[in-house]
Design an enzyme around this catalytic site. Structure first.
Site, PDB file in Angstrom:
ATOM      1  N   ASP A 186       0.803  -1.216   0.000  1.00  0.00           N
ATOM      2  CA  ASP A 186       0.000   0.000   0.000  1.00  0.00           C
ATOM      3  C   ASP A 186       0.838   1.270   0.000  1.00  0.00           C
ATOM      4  OD1 ASP A 186       0.881  -0.519   2.572  1.00  0.00           O
ATOM      5  OD2 ASP A 186      -1.087  -0.388   3.511  1.00  0.00           O
ATOM      6  N   ASP A 197       3.630   1.447  13.439  1.00  0.00           N
ATOM      7  CA  ASP A 197       2.895   0.185  13.582  1.00  0.00           C
ATOM      8  C   ASP A 197       3.660  -0.925  14.285  1.00  0.00           C
ATOM      9  OD1 ASP A 197       0.673   1.246  12.294  1.00  0.00           O
ATOM     10  OD2 ASP A 197       1.295   0.515  10.331  1.00  0.00           O
TER      11      ASP A 197
END
Length: 815
Positions: free
Chosen positions: A58, A489
């Site tokens: 992504d 993350d």
């Protein structure tokens, strides 16, 4: 809604030409090995060429699998900061008639007008770039679906693209120009749009198209002249799925197509969900359509057709389905993967069928050791490459910080089987080789057939070469590990070995790690901060300190005002030279594409100070703004600096009070601010990168400043590294452009003479979408660490005995 769009493409040849450089020495670029670290949105394999695989991401673009090197190769490292939006792949298409031809649809966000098609004749070694006449959303909702881009196998110069808001598009000249297929029934211009285009390789003119809406399946048998809705397709939810309809309602009136595969026998397999994904999905199904007999069959895995039986009680709702692959040589061998059962139980499962979906094997359950309570996972020992190199951070240290997607397994000793497993592939050249992507890595097995015998396949990590992290913080202390980093993350790492994956920092484990600092005279003392959703009863879950160089960590006793479990960014921390005094501000700054401060809503105090590891925090006198532009002197204890709003601040009492000075009276430009970058071994020596004002330098704690760069220099970031052999001046690195007297491109530059002259470090082949952060190494001359916004963390070293005329070299990629 119908559209008509056509645009002449502007072709740009990318990647292969040598760049002009000013550097005296050539550089070698290597990835700091994390291995994965981000969401894999798609994996595709060429139908005829053995071992030709591509993985799209992504925010990190696309990689090609290189069998001889046993690693993935990044394909778009030539992209610069001006093209950061292109560092995300919406879709990948291969020419089934020519394995050398590759097409990438590039663009992260619909809000950007910078999207493009990259066209290659050599498997991605070089590209011709054409501007796209519509936006793309590689990091938007629905990025898990696809493939949106497809090559007509009967007319290989012809491409079709399902767009998010411009309908169905067609190109007859290999993506140079595009026209809208105006007679397509529904453009589905809802921001998700048309999610896949499939050509029937056995029947010229037959195309299947799916849009992410109920009843979104269409087909044509005459090359797109006429379109029909596929008859009998599921339009409403099966009432048996709505076990507790008053508790959680589907988000769509009927099943929405996610992915589809046309098998060699003409069977069209389709996965469905009630939301585009990859998050937010509650319901789903799997159906197969017999294109010859026009018959639909519901083949959703359930208690009556699955072995082992589904775990009960299973969390409700049971999620949807997305990931899908069919063996090219056996149309009845199918793999599907559920979506968004996380956090469980039971977690998302991979299902394998050998009879076209009549019965299924729950591969995830078979792969999990007994006694997991429905939390499917791999033994952490399996989190290793095929050569045995471990990827230990995939344990996530079993830390209670996230909840939901990406959380560590609640079963210690396991790493989750996966989440967001929307990319799955039965290798076309080896049907025993199955790969699947997660939100963090790629798993693979060469023994999927073990599931037929109700045994666990042997799994391993096949993500080597993929580096997709977003770098948020970096430090390089004088002693201990050369690099410690914070990432989006996945917390952060102490990199004892730059070329092999390392364990994640211990508790408290942050989702993001936004700030790091080390004590100049006690480099083993380190502080870090990041968001943590877990409320610890014995301390602050958003900040920790280490006294052994980052191996073991202790929570601060309390957080500062404004930082808690609901705060996504904890601000900036810095520690003085003695390792006893800490300053913490709840303000933050972002550095991509430009440096910009972001102050917190509650801005009633300056940066807080503590000398007891957070037992108490004191609001300072003299500095009343929560500025992120703070740092500590590396040599003189209790000394802190800040530069914000055209005011220079100095504290010499551990951050309890600051003296303030008008910038213009010190020789600095008015109305400016930046992070003070300090010398490693000289008290009071500081540099400021002030954008278009260039670089300023002081040696007396900021009493007098001098601009050390030529007029026209742009410097958005600066860092200090080891001095050149025989020199007493530290190497300076900037992200910017030195400008006069020699016109320069924007990039990374090094100066060995305190800014008088600059040598280019990066070049046109090594730009990585731009750099969020740069960090010099105080122990290795010439080395600079480069943090990106989706291509991981890199380091660049001078190549001994090689001039820049011989060219920069890519390096080994870390593994």
């Amino acid at each position: 809604m119908k559209f008509w769009l056509q645009q002449l493409g502007l072709a740009v040849l990318c990647a292969s030409s040598a760049a002009a450089r000013t550097a005296e020495h050539a550089y070698e670029f290597k990835s700091v090995a994390i291995t994965g670290g981000g969401y894999i949105t798609g994996i595709v394999g060429h139908p005829a060429e053995k071992n030709l695989l591509y993985a799209r991401t992504d925010i990190g673009s696309t990689y090609r699998w290189e069998q001889e090197l046993n690693k993935w190769i990044p394909l778009t490292d030539f992209l610069g900061p001006e093209d950061e939006n292109l560092l995300g792949t919406e879709s990948v298409a291969m020419d089934p008639t020519d394995p050398n031809r590759l097409y990438l649809a590039q663009g992260r966000y619909l809000s950007s007008n910078n999207s493009a098609f990259f066209v290659s004749n050599d498997r991605g070694a070089t590209f011709t770039r054409y501007r796209a006449p519509f936006p793309m959303g590689a990091n938007e909702l629905g990025r898990n679906n696809g493939e949106r881009l497809a090559v007509n196998p009967f007319k290989p110069n012809e491409l079709w693209m399902g767009t998010r808001n411009a309908g169905l598009m067609k190109s007859s000249d290999r993506a140079k120009t595009w026209t809208n297929v105006t007679n397509f029934p529904d453009a589905a211009a809802n921001g998700i749009g048309i999610t896949f285009v499939i050509f029937d390789p056995q029947h010229e003119g037959t195309i299947y198209v799916g849009a992410c809406i109920p009843g979104g399946l269409y087909y044509t048998t005459d090359g797109g002249k006429n379109w029909e809705s596929i008859p009998g397709q599921p339009m409403q939810w099966d009432p048996s799925l709505l076990v507790y309809p008053n508790e959680t309602q589907p988000q769509s009136a009927g099943p929405q197509p996610m992915k589809a595969v046309l098998a060699s026998n003409g069977a069209l397999y389709v996965t469905y969900a009630d939301y585009p994904g990859p998050w937010g999905v509650a319901y789903g199904a799997v159906h197969v359509y017999n294109t010859t007999a026009s018959i639909w069959t519901d083949i959703t895995p359930n208690a009556n057709n699955t072995s082992p039986k589904p775990y009960t009680p299973q969390a409700f709702p049971a999620g949807g389905y997305c990931g899908l692959s069919v063996a090219p040589d056996d149309p009845d061998t199918v793999v599907v993967v559920s979506l968004d059962r996380d956090p469980g139980p039971a977690l998302d499962s991979m299902y394998l069928s050998r009879d076209g979906g009549k019965t299924w094997k729950d591969v995830s359950q078979l792969s999990t050791p007994p006694g997991s309570g429905g939390y499917w996972g791999h033994p952490i020992a399996e989190a290793a490459l095929s050569n045995g190199t471990t990827v230990p951070w995939l344990s996530f240290n079993w830390g209670p910080q996230w909840g939901g997607y990406g959380a560590p397994s609640p079963v210690k000793g396991l790493t989750k089987f996966g989440w967001w497993m929307t990319a799955v592939l039965i290798d076309p050249s080896n049907p025993d080789h199955v790969l699947y992507g997660t939100g963090a890595t790629i798993w693979a097995t060469d023994t999927i057939a073990q599931a037929d015998k109700n045994l666990a396949p042997k799994w391993y990590i096949q993500a080597q070469g993929i580096e997709e992290t977003v770098t948020l913080a970096m430090i390089s202390p004088r002693e201990g590990a050369h690099l410690l980093s914070g990432a989006g993350d996945i917390n952060g790492f102490r990199h004892d070995d730059l070329d092999t994956p390392q364990p994640m920092f211990g508790l408290p484990v942050f989702s993001n790690l936004n700030t790091l600092d080390w004590a100049g005279q006690r480099p083993e003392v380190i502080v870090r901060g990041g968001p943590c959703g877990h409320q610890y009863p014995d301390g602050c879950g958003q900040a920790a300190y280490s006294t052994d160089g980052g191996s073991e960590w202790t929570k601060f006793q309390t957080c500062i005002k404004g930082v808690n479990t609901s705060v996504h960014n904890p601000g900036v921390m810095t520690i003085d030279a003695s390792g006893k005094y800490v300053v913490w501000t709840s303000a933050m700054y972002v550095v991509s594409p430009s440096v910009q401060a972001v102050t917190p809503p509650a801005n009633d105090s300056g940066p807080y100070a503590s000398s007891d590891w957070g037992k108490t925090w004191t609001s300072p006198r003299g500095l009343t703004v929560q500025t992120p532009y703070i740092s500590a002197d590396r040599v003189q204890p209790k000394t802190f600096y800040a530069f914000s709003g055209g005011v220079w601040y100095v504290s010499t009492d551990g951050g309890l009070s600051y003296d303030a000075f008008n910038a213009t009276k010190l020789g600095l430009p008015a109305h400016t601010g930046a992070v003070p970058v300090v010398s490693v071994d000289r008290a009071g020596e500081i540099w400021l990168a002030l954008g278009s004002n260039g670089v300023y330098h002081t040696t007396d704690f900021g009493k007098r400043w001098k601009r050390i760069t030529h007029k026209g220099t742009v410097a958005d970031l600066i860092t200090v590294g080891a001095a050149a052999p025989g020199s007493t001046k530290p190497a300076l690195f900037i992200r910017g452009s030195p400008g006069h007297p020699k016109k320069s491109d924007y990039g990374i530059y090094r100066s060995d003479d305190n800014g008088s002259t600059w040598d280019r470090v990066d070049d046109d082949d090594h730009r990585y979408g731009g750099f969020n952060l740069i960090q010099g190494d105080p122990r290795v001359y010439g080395r600079v660490y480069l943090g990106t916004g989706g291509r991981g963390l890199l380091y660049a070293d001078i190549v001994p005995g090689q001039s820049d005329k011989e060219g920069n070299v890519p390096g080994t990629g870390g593994i």
